[in-house]
Every structure is written in C-alpha cells, then in structure tokens.
Design a protein around this motif. Structure first.
Motif, mmCIF file in Angstrom:
data_model
loop_
_atom_site.group_PDB
_atom_site.id
_atom_site.type_symbol
_atom_site.label_atom_id
_atom_site.label_comp_id
_atom_site.label_asym_id
_atom_site.label_seq_id
_atom_site.Cartn_x
_atom_site.Cartn_y
_atom_site.Cartn_z
ATOM 1 N N GLY A 154 0.805 -60.011 67.827
ATOM 2 C CA GLY A 154 1.873 -59.074 67.492
ATOM 3 C C GLY A 154 2.284 -59.088 66.031
ATOM 4 N N GLY A 183 0.530 -57.946 63.506
ATOM 5 C CA GLY A 183 0.061 -56.778 62.752
ATOM 6 C C GLY A 183 -1.396 -56.811 62.316
ATOM 7 N N LYS A 184 -2.170 -57.758 62.806
ATOM 8 C CA LYS A 184 -3.573 -57.879 62.382
ATOM 9 C C LYS A 184 -4.380 -56.639 62.771
ATOM 10 N N SER A 185 -4.289 -56.247 64.049
ATOM 11 C CA SER A 185 -5.052 -55.076 64.501
ATOM 12 C C SER A 185 -4.541 -53.815 63.820
ATOM 13 N N THR A 186 -3.235 -53.755 63.628
ATOM 14 C CA THR A 186 -2.657 -52.576 62.979
ATOM 15 C C THR A 186 -3.237 -52.399 61.578
HETATM 16 N N1 LIG Z 1 0.732 -47.690 69.030
HETATM 17 C C1 LIG Z 1 1.793 -48.475 68.846
HETATM 18 N N2 LIG Z 1 3.039 -48.006 68.997
HETATM 19 C C2 LIG Z 1 4.110 -48.793 68.789
HETATM 20 N N3 LIG Z 1 4.052 -50.101 68.443
HETATM 21 C C3 LIG Z 1 2.833 -50.634 68.295
HETATM 22 C C4 LIG Z 1 1.636 -49.867 68.487
HETATM 23 N N4 LIG Z 1 0.575 -50.681 68.257
HETATM 24 C C5 LIG Z 1 1.083 -51.887 67.953
HETATM 25 N N5 LIG Z 1 2.440 -51.871 67.966
HETATM 26 C C6 LIG Z 1 3.336 -52.989 67.634
HETATM 27 O O1 LIG Z 1 3.056 -53.409 66.311
HETATM 28 C C7 LIG Z 1 3.100 -54.825 66.194
HETATM 29 C C8 LIG Z 1 1.753 -55.342 65.696
HETATM 30 O O2 LIG Z 1 0.770 -55.145 66.705
HETATM 31 P P1 LIG Z 1 -0.761 -55.507 66.497
HETATM 32 O O3 LIG Z 1 -1.205 -54.959 65.203
HETATM 33 O O4 LIG Z 1 -1.483 -55.070 67.706
HETATM 34 O O5 LIG Z 1 -0.693 -57.099 66.410
HETATM 35 P P2 LIG Z 1 -1.849 -58.198 66.493
HETATM 36 O O6 LIG Z 1 -3.162 -57.500 66.415
HETATM 37 O O7 LIG Z 1 -1.592 -59.103 65.339
HETATM 38 O O8 LIG Z 1 -1.654 -58.911 67.793
HETATM 39 C C9 LIG Z 1 3.481 -55.352 67.577
HETATM 40 O O9 LIG Z 1 4.872 -55.564 67.600
HETATM 41 C C10 LIG Z 1 3.081 -54.221 68.499
HETATM 42 O O10 LIG Z 1 3.875 -54.205 69.660
#
Ligand SMILES: Nc1ncnc2c1ncn2[C@@H]1O[C@H](COP(=O)(O)OP(=O)(O)O)[C@@H](O)[C@H]1O
Ligand SMILES: [Mg+2]
Length: 250
Positions: free
Chosen positions: A39, A41-44
């Motif tokens: 959570g 932000g790595k994937s984001t």
């Molecule tokens: N499509 C989306 N809409 C709203 N919030 C999102 C979405 N995708 C991810 N998030 C939120 O953004 C944050 C970072 O998520 P993500 O990048 O998936 O983290 P990680 O890959 O590090 O586990 C988290 O709080 C997640 O809930």
C-alpha cells in the motif's frame, strides 16, 4: 545516462494522495527494485511509467516523468509508442488464450509486421531471450495456458520483449511462482539488464539484493531512500529503511 527521470511527481486517486513529491532517476541498463510495505505506492508508480493509470478515471498526476528524454505526460505524447517502449509483466502470468506462437507474434503484428519469416524470427528471438525457447520450440502451436505457471511467466516476458522495449516493468513477477521458477526468472532478469532497463517491484528482500543494482524504499507514498543495493542493505541512512529491511515491519 538515465532512462527514467521522475521530478516532483504527485499522484492522486480522487482526494487520496497515493504518491508524494517523487524524485527518482533510474539509470539505463540497470535493475532498479522498488521495495516497501503493502500500500505504499510501488505498483502505482510502476503503472505511471507506462501510463496504465490513464484507465483509472479519478487518477490525477502532477510533475514530470521523462522516459528516454521525453515527457510521457505531455499533451501530444504518443501512448502507443510508449506501450511499445515500456513493457510490463504482472504478478500473475496472463498469457492470451491463444497459441504460444500467437502470444509472441501479437505485439509485432499490431505494429504492422505481416511477413511469416519475420514473425518466425521474432518469436524465436524473444523466446530465446526469455530463456524458454528450448522448452516450447516443439509446441509453438499449443495453447499458452497449457504450460506451467513458471513457463507462462517467462512466455509473458518473451511477449513483452517481442516489440523490443527499452524498459521492462515487473510487478512482483515471482510472487505466484515456486522457488525453481523464481530462480529462473531472477537469472533472466540479470541477463536482460545487458539489453534493457528493468524496474521490479518485490516483497522479497533477498530477491531485491540478488537481482538489483539500485533499490528505492517506499513508505506511505514517498521514496524514503534510494541508492545502490549493497549500500541500502548494509548501511541504510534512514532508520525506517533499516527497520523494514531487518523485518521489524512489513
Ligand atoms: N485505483 C485505485 N483507486 C483508489 N486508490 C487506489 C487505487 N489503486 C491503488 N490505490 C491506493 O493507493 C495506495 C498505493 O497502492 P499500490 O500502489 O497498489 O501499493 P503497493 O503496490 O505498494 O502495495 C494504496 O493506499 C491503495 O489502496
Ligand atoms: Mg503492488
């Protein structure tokens, strides 16, 4: 040279700020690992590098991301070109329900290559580059879903390589795989860095130390620390990095 240059980048999902003031320069032909708790932000950030977040309607980005010198969020930027230059591999192998051959030929065909001889050559080159040619060369017409999960993941890497990207993004590419398949992918990542720039998200600290040249440690939407892998693991400067890599939280 830096292949990827991120400056003062912020990302919002609606009112929620998922990435804060990201500044990161990712060198060409190196492996950079993104680590940090779920959570953060790595994937984001990874998805922002090939504009996959364009599909999320309330996602807003400020700041700048340059890839190979081009600002990929500038108004007239060609997203199709970006998808060719920046390939992506996901946690769960996702081959198309088509033959092994057609999986690899798909991208080159969409970019206008029709010649059978040329496609044959691309299929062989890509499967070799992804270290799976020997295992599938006698069954190229077989459905891609019939091979093992580890083979499917290497097939997906081959599919990404078929259009000769400059950058390969990998989001926890081994977390659904057994240890032997994981080893093969890690070996492959080390091989591929000769040809392209790789950014890999991983939960596995050993994996990060085995495959990466640089590590970015994320926490709550920020890059907490970034540097050479050995330095980050041996002498983290931020106490939060040290707590994370020594397993105090995660
Ligand atoms: N499509 C989306 N809409 C709203 N919030 C999102 C979405 N995708 C991810 N998030 C939120 O953004 C944050 C970072 O998520 P993500 O990048 O998936 O983290 P990680 O890959 O590090 O586990 C988290 O709080 C997640 O809930
Ligand atoms: Mg993730």
């Amino acid at each position: 040279m830096n292949m990827i240059d991120i400056k003062k980048m912020n990302l919002y999902y609606g009112d929620f700020q998922a990435l804060k003031e990201i500044n990161l320069s990712i060198p060409e032909k190196e492996v950079t690992a993104f680590i940090g708790p779920s959570g953060c932000g790595k994937s984001t950030l990874l998805k922002s590098l090939n504009r996959m977040n364009d599909l999320v309607s309330d996602c807003r980005i400020t700041g700048e991301i340059k890839i190979d010198g081009q600002n990929i969020y500038q108004a007239n930027y060609d997203v199709n070109r970006l998808r060719k230059e920046v390939g992506m591999v996901f946690q769960h192998p996702n081959p198309f329900p088509k033959s092994i051959y057609d999986n690899i030929a798909y991208g080159p065909r969409t970019h206008g290559i029709k010649s059978k001889a040329q496609l044959d050559e691309i299929v062989e080159r890509s499967l070799k580059q992804a270290a799976i040619w020997e295992e599938v060369k006698d069954k190229l017409q077989q459905n891609a879903l019939s091979i093992s999960g580890g083979q499917q993941q290497r097939l997906c890497i081959a599919r990404a390589l078929a259009v000769e990207p400059k950058v390969l993004l990998m989001d926890e590419p081994t977390s659904a795989l057994d240890p032997i398949s994981t080893n093969k992918i890690e070996e492959l990542v080390r091989q591929l860095r000769k040809d392209l720039t790789i950014v890999i998200v991983t939960h596995n600290m050993q994996q990060a130390s085995r495959v990466s040249d640089k590590v970015a440690f994320f926490l709550l939407g920020e890059v907490c620390e970034f540097g050479p892998t050995e330095r980050i693991f041996q002498f983290p400067t931020d106490p939060r990095t040290e707590d994370y890599i020594s397993g105090k939280f995660g």
